[in-house]
Design an enzyme around this catalytic site. Structure first.
Site, mmCIF file in Angstrom:
data_model
loop_
_atom_site.group_PDB
_atom_site.id
_atom_site.type_symbol
_atom_site.label_atom_id
_atom_site.label_comp_id
_atom_site.label_asym_id
_atom_site.label_seq_id
_atom_site.Cartn_x
_atom_site.Cartn_y
_atom_site.Cartn_z
ATOM 1 N N GLU A 14 1.144 -0.816 -0.034
ATOM 2 C CA GLU A 14 0.104 -0.560 0.034
ATOM 3 C C GLU A 14 0.757 1.482 -0.016
ATOM 4 O O GLU A 14 0.909 1.982 -0.666
ATOM 5 C CB GLU A 14 -0.728 0.298 1.392
ATOM 6 C CG GLU A 14 -2.371 -0.901 0.656
ATOM 7 C CD GLU A 14 -3.084 -0.953 0.055
ATOM 8 O OE1 GLU A 14 -3.035 -0.056 -0.565
ATOM 9 O OE2 GLU A 14 -3.544 -2.375 -0.569
ATOM 10 N N TYR A 97 -5.523 6.095 5.552
ATOM 11 C CA TYR A 97 -6.227 4.748 4.195
ATOM 12 C C TYR A 97 -5.211 4.076 4.456
ATOM 13 O O TYR A 97 -5.671 2.707 4.298
ATOM 14 C CB TYR A 97 -5.226 5.626 2.930
ATOM 15 C CG TYR A 97 -5.138 4.388 1.511
ATOM 16 C CD1 TYR A 97 -6.518 4.124 1.025
ATOM 17 C CD2 TYR A 97 -4.260 4.285 1.275
ATOM 18 C CE1 TYR A 97 -6.076 2.818 0.184
ATOM 19 C CE2 TYR A 97 -4.260 3.083 -0.060
ATOM 20 C CZ TYR A 97 -5.163 2.611 -0.387
ATOM 21 O OH TYR A 97 -4.972 1.774 -1.047
ATOM 22 N N ASP A 115 -8.355 6.288 -0.993
ATOM 23 C CA ASP A 115 -7.709 6.560 -1.558
ATOM 24 C C ASP A 115 -8.057 7.277 -2.250
ATOM 25 O O ASP A 115 -9.386 7.583 -2.633
ATOM 26 C CB ASP A 115 -6.740 5.841 -1.942
ATOM 27 C CG ASP A 115 -7.538 4.537 -3.009
ATOM 28 O OD1 ASP A 115 -8.290 5.041 -3.391
ATOM 29 O OD2 ASP A 115 -6.750 3.663 -3.416
ATOM 30 N N SER A 276 6.574 17.114 -6.758
ATOM 31 C CA SER A 276 5.297 17.140 -6.547
ATOM 32 C C SER A 276 5.152 18.852 -7.279
ATOM 33 O O SER A 276 4.433 19.045 -7.659
ATOM 34 C CB SER A 276 4.535 16.846 -5.361
ATOM 35 O OG SER A 276 5.711 15.690 -5.032
#
Length: 343
Positions: A14, A97, A115, A276
């Site tokens: 994950e 999450y 998510d 990002s």
């Protein structure tokens, strides 16, 4: 990871799947759990080896936080991930999450795992106009799903919602409504407004940074250096680089200040890498020097490229320039090794 949903394997998968596609993750996951099969081995792994295993996945803070969490699990829970949503949530790098995914899939605890895929499905089902980037929206969706999640199969429910978002109610392009098992319930489908959802506020534009990357070589070795322990790409290794787009004269002056004697300089192609919030716009130079060791005290390491490929984690941002050292990064490196083994 679905075939053997042990807590550690679910956790690793994950974390890897955040910002990364399933198909891309599979080979990284197999190598990672082979090298570090449990919490103890992750907690004790030297950082350079850990970052090298992660090389090519990006977002390196994810794996650093995993190691911090592993240390905490060893100290507090005897090396076993706690079968408790709240305790999982309190571990470094684990948000609602991931805590929900581990708790529901590995331990059968009926808590949701929300998510981006799940948010997309739910907002289309319910015609919810709230910005999905708001934390309040995520919390509201978690509370909604908590009311309907089946107590006997919470892991299957959460994985089904994730799978719907990944393969049917897809993130890019038109949803495959004609094969969706929830088509009859979907308000966005009923009103022909599927592509209006989810609602998302525009992100701020990325900051642009110009960099000049240097491929510095003598006969056999090339220069690399370790990045600071904090900030962007913390603790990784890089090709030496300088702020701005420098001319060849400026590069040669810089190298002489480092105690190096350049013999030849060649301009390389431009490249860019998007993080990002930052975009690097890079130019590069290949520089042949007489002897690298003369710059030993200027923060550089001088290593054979074959050793660099095996031992030093270099981020994909430098991929266009590591090619000139015949260094392969991340998945490309492993694919080449696999091909060689098969041949």
């Amino acid at each position: 990871w679905r075939e053997d949903p042990k807590p550690y394997r679910v956790w690793v998968s994950e974390i890897m799947l955040q910002q990364t596609r399933v198909e891309a993750v599979k080979p990284f996951f197999e190598r990672f759990v082979r090298a570090l099969p449990d919490v103890k081995s992750l907690a004790e792994c030297p950082q350079d080896q850990l970052l090298k295993l992660w090389e090519g996945l990006g977002y390196y803070n994810r794996v650093r936080n995993m190691q911090k969490a592993a240390v905490e699990i060893m100290e507090k829970y005897g090396g076993k991930m706690p079968a408790d949503y709240g305790k999982l949530l309190a571990l470094p790098g684990i948000g609602s999450y991931t805590a929900g995914a581990v708790a529901s899939i590995a331990y059968g605890i009926p808590v949701p795992a929300v998510d981006g895929n799940v948010l997309r499905v739910v907002t289309r089902l319910t015609l919810d106009e709230e910005d999905i980037l708001r934390q309040s929206m995520k919390k509201k969706t978690e509370n909604t799903l908590l009311k309907v999640i089946p107590k006997d199969r919470p892991g299957a429910f959460n994985q089904a919602m994730m799978e719907l978002g990944a393969t049917v109610c897809v993130p890019n392009g038109m949803a495959k409504c004609e094969v969706c098992p929830l088509e009859a319930l979907c308000l966005a489908r009923r009103e022909n407004r599927v592509m209006e959802f989810p609602k998302k506020a525009k992100k701020k534009p990325r900051r642009l940074e110009k960099r000049t990357v240097l491929v510095i070589r003598d006969g056999e070795k090339a220069a690399i250096r370790k990045r600071p322990s904090r900030g962007l790409l913390a603790g990784l290794y890089e090709l030496p680089n300088l702020a701005g787009h420098l001319s060849d004269v400026e590069v040669l002056d810089y190298l002489k200040q480092q105690g190096l004697s350049p013999i030849r300089i060649q301009r390389l192609e431009a490249s860019k890498h998007i993080f990002s919030h930052i975009e690097w716009q890079m130019i590069g130079y290949m520089v042949k020097v007489e002897e690298l060791e003369s710059a030993e005290n200027h923060g550089m390491l001088f290593v054979e490229p074959s050793r660099t490929e095996k031992e030093y984690p270099i981020p994909a941002a430098f991929g266009a320039y590591t090619d000139y050292l015949q260094i392969r990064l991340g998945q490309e490196k492993y694919e080449q090794l696999d091909r060689g083994a098969n041949e």
